[in-house]
Design an enzyme around this catalytic site. Structure first.
Site, short mmCIF file in Angstrom:
data_model
loop_
_atom_site.label_atom_id
_atom_site.label_comp_id
_atom_site.label_asym_id
_atom_site.label_seq_id
_atom_site.Cartn_x
_atom_site.Cartn_y
_atom_site.Cartn_z
N ASP A 1 -24.42 21.77 -24.63
CA ASP A 1 -25.11 22.71 -23.72
C ASP A 1 -26.00 23.64 -24.55
O ASP A 1 -27.17 23.85 -24.24
CB ASP A 1 -24.10 23.57 -22.95
CG ASP A 1 -23.39 22.77 -21.86
OD1 ASP A 1 -23.98 21.82 -21.34
OD2 ASP A 1 -22.23 23.13 -21.54
N LYS B 1 -13.85 23.02 -19.70
CA LYS B 1 -14.45 23.11 -21.04
C LYS B 1 -13.53 23.79 -22.06
O LYS B 1 -13.53 23.43 -23.23
CB LYS B 1 -15.80 23.82 -20.97
CG LYS B 1 -16.86 23.00 -20.23
CD LYS B 1 -18.23 23.66 -20.26
CE LYS B 1 -19.19 22.84 -19.41
NZ LYS B 1 -20.59 23.27 -19.54
N HIS C 1 0.84 -1.20 0.00
CA HIS C 1 0.00 0.00 0.00
C HIS C 1 0.87 1.24 0.00
O HIS C 1 1.87 1.28 0.71
CB HIS C 1 -0.90 0.04 1.25
CG HIS C 1 -1.78 -1.17 1.36
ND1 HIS C 1 -1.35 -2.35 1.90
CD2 HIS C 1 -3.05 -1.36 0.95
CE1 HIS C 1 -2.33 -3.24 1.83
NE2 HIS C 1 -3.38 -2.67 1.26
N LYS D 1 -1.33 -8.09 -4.63
CA LYS D 1 -2.20 -6.93 -4.41
C LYS D 1 -1.34 -5.69 -4.26
O LYS D 1 -0.40 -5.68 -3.45
CB LYS D 1 -3.06 -7.09 -3.15
CG LYS D 1 -3.90 -5.84 -2.90
CD LYS D 1 -4.69 -5.88 -1.60
CE LYS D 1 -5.30 -4.51 -1.36
NZ LYS D 1 -5.87 -4.36 -0.02
#
Ligand code: NAP
Length: 505
Positions: free
Chosen positions: A335, A296, A120, A145
């Site tokens: 939009d 955007k 981890h 893992k």
């Protein structure tokens, strides 16, 4: 248990602090459709005695992973290493199918049983990921893992790369909100499993979704290696309704696709990093992206104006990216299309019929800009009313509209009024941008969708005007995206219902 589409285990993590709490969680988990449970034995207070394990690990019909994570690896177990390993050995003897042991435990000290060797990193995505994977591959553990922390959804792709390149069954997860796609899409890439929480608040690692979210919202049971991918890029993005809308639409249309949230920090650098990573991996089958605040403009810069709808170029922003199988990108702005089509549908006219009609647009921000660009494109006589008059004038001069301050609203002579300000939005629902509906007005459109019927729209209805809601606009922009991406009619009623349920719930 049977895995209908992919062989990846759906692992419910149990985090009760007593054996009784674990048993209650197990009973709930058994009803969720998971096939494996992970007992986080380090959550038990006091720690279990080895002789307690047979009673605790009692999960008929489900496979069991036993984990007793020490503090050094982000867990809660504070006892000695000898005691911890004795608990895990007892878990193996009690019949746990898999024993999770941290990679730093010497092989000679590991319990007998099928070992998941885990690592981890709660800070970052390690620079030496390849070396770590090579070490895991060389160990005697049956299953690898590795969980690391994502700073960008592109890090989730590194988890997929690890799974693809490993010879052993592998769990690879990017933690944190940006890493969420690694958990949702684990089944597409043949991971050994993905971890999910029983409910909000019971997560055992950052960014873990609930089982209900994985199955009901993200189409877990339908995801396989052929699944095409879509997502919404934004910051923040956690409350976006788009995953619910598009995943429901894919289900209704019988399309093998999944749509995920993509948290990308502001700035072109992070945006470009993600898009470059997508385009570098055709095996992802990534086909489309919704783009919202603040990306955007970055989206248009990345895609290039020559690959965008010309009206979107005039607006200067796109909210839709389409990626073809050969890696070509295209940009659209649904939009403006969503708004204009909601208006025209209600008025029962075509876009071209807007020519010459007097329209008042209240507000000159992002929504106002897209709507003014579209209205003037279709030759509507457009007047912008804005609080900051200079901002309205700037927008008006760019698109050939007129501009005034809000005080001029009292004397307006428009047929259509469109509110693009937040006045009347939840929680200030008693506000309205118009004191009265002027005589000339026949149609009132409020772009706000929370609430759906704003004070302005109620007044417009009382004055016998046609009304268009922000909900109509919002659903339309998603419908237009779906149709651009899939080239087939969108299940618009299903999509509308999803939004209504969300707003009501
Ligand atoms: P924005 O870029 O922040 O612009 C807000 C505009 O409203 C500006 O023109 C601002 O005037 C004006 N304004 C803000 N507060 C005001 C107040 N108290 N009094 C008068 N004017 C005020 O926001 P936006 O992204 O354009 O969003 C505007 C509205 O559109 C929001 O209510 C949002 O819900 C709605 N919207 C709906 C959808 C949909 O799909 N239905 C999509 C996008 C947006 P100044 O220039 O003076 O600051």
């Amino acid at each position: 248990m049977e895995h209908p589409v992919n062989n990846t285990r759906l692992i419910c993590t149990l985090t009760g602090d007593t054996p009784e709490a674990m048993a209650r969680q197990l009973a709930q988990a058994a009803n969720t459709g998971c096939d494996t449970v992970e007992y986080r034995l380090d959550y038990l207070t006091p720690p279990p005695k080895p002789s307690d394990l047979p009673a605790i690990l009692n999960a008929p019909g489900l496979d069991v992973i036993a984990t007793c994570r020490p503090l050094r690896e982000g867990g809660k177990f504070t006892g000695t290493e000898t005691d911890r390993l004795a608990i895990l050995q007892a878990a193996a003897e009690a019949g746990a199918n898999f024993i999770d042991v941290e990679a730093d435990v010497p092989e000679t000290d590991r319990p007998d049983g099928t070992i998941i060797s885990s690592r981890h990193d709660f800070e970052t995505c390690p620079a030496d990921l390849a070396e770590q994977v090579a070490e895991m591959e060389a160990s005697s553990a049956a299953i690898n893992k590795i969980a690391f922390t994502a700073s960008n959804p592109a890090d989730a792709f590194k988890a997929f790369d690890v799974i693809r390149e490993s010879r052993k069954p592998t769990l690879a997860l990017a933690m944190g909100e940006a890493g969420l796609p690694s958990r949702i899409l684990a089944g597409k890439f043949g991971a050994f499993g993905t971890f999910a929480a029983l409910a909000d608040g019971l997560e055992s690692a950052p960014g873990q979704p609930t089982i209900t979210e994985l199955r009901d919202l993200y189409r877990w049971d339908a995801i396989n290696e052929d699944t095409e991918l879509y997502g919404v890029i934004g910051c923040p993005v956690g409350h976006s309704m788009s995953p619910a809308i598009h995943n429901a639409a894919f289900t209704a249309a019988g399309i093998n696709a999944a749509y995920v949230p993509l948290l990308i920090e502001p700035g072109a650098e992070d945006f470009n990093r993600f898009l470059d990573a997508v385009l570098a991996r055709p095996q992802l089958n990534w086909r489309g992206l919704s783009v919202t605040i603040p990306h955007k403009h970055n989206a248009m810069d990345f895609v290039g104006q020559e690959n965008c709808d010309p009206l979107a170029v005039r607006i200067g922003a796109i909210n839709t990216i389409t990626i073809s199988p050969d890696g070509k990108v295209r940009g659209d702005n649904t939009d403006y299309a969503g708004a204009i089509d909601a208006l025209c549908d209600t008025m029962e006219i075509t876009r071209e019929d807007l020519a010459g009609r007097e329209v008042a647009v209240l507000g000159a921000g992002g929504a106002g800009r897209a709507i003014v660009a579209a209205l003037t494109h279709y030759k509507a006589k457009t007047t912008i009313y804005n609080r900051t008059v200079s901002r309205g004038e700037e927008l008006a001069s760019e698109f050939g509209a007129a501009a005034c301050g809000l005080d001029a609203l009292a004397t307006m002579q428009a047929e259509v009024v469109i509110n693009c300000t937040p006045i009347g939005m939840h929680p200030k629902v008693d506000a309205s941008p118009l004191e009265n509906i002027p005589e000339s007005v026949r149609v009132v459109f409020d772009t706000i969708y929370n609430p759906i019927r704003t004070k302005l729209l109620t007044a417009a209805g009382n004055a016998n005007c046609l009304t268009v809601t922000g909900l109509d606009m919002f659903v339309n922009q998603a419908v237009a995206q779906f149709e651009i991406w899939t080239d087939q009619p969108a299940p618009s009623e299903v999509m509308r219902q999803v939004v209504l349920n969300r707003l009501n719930g």
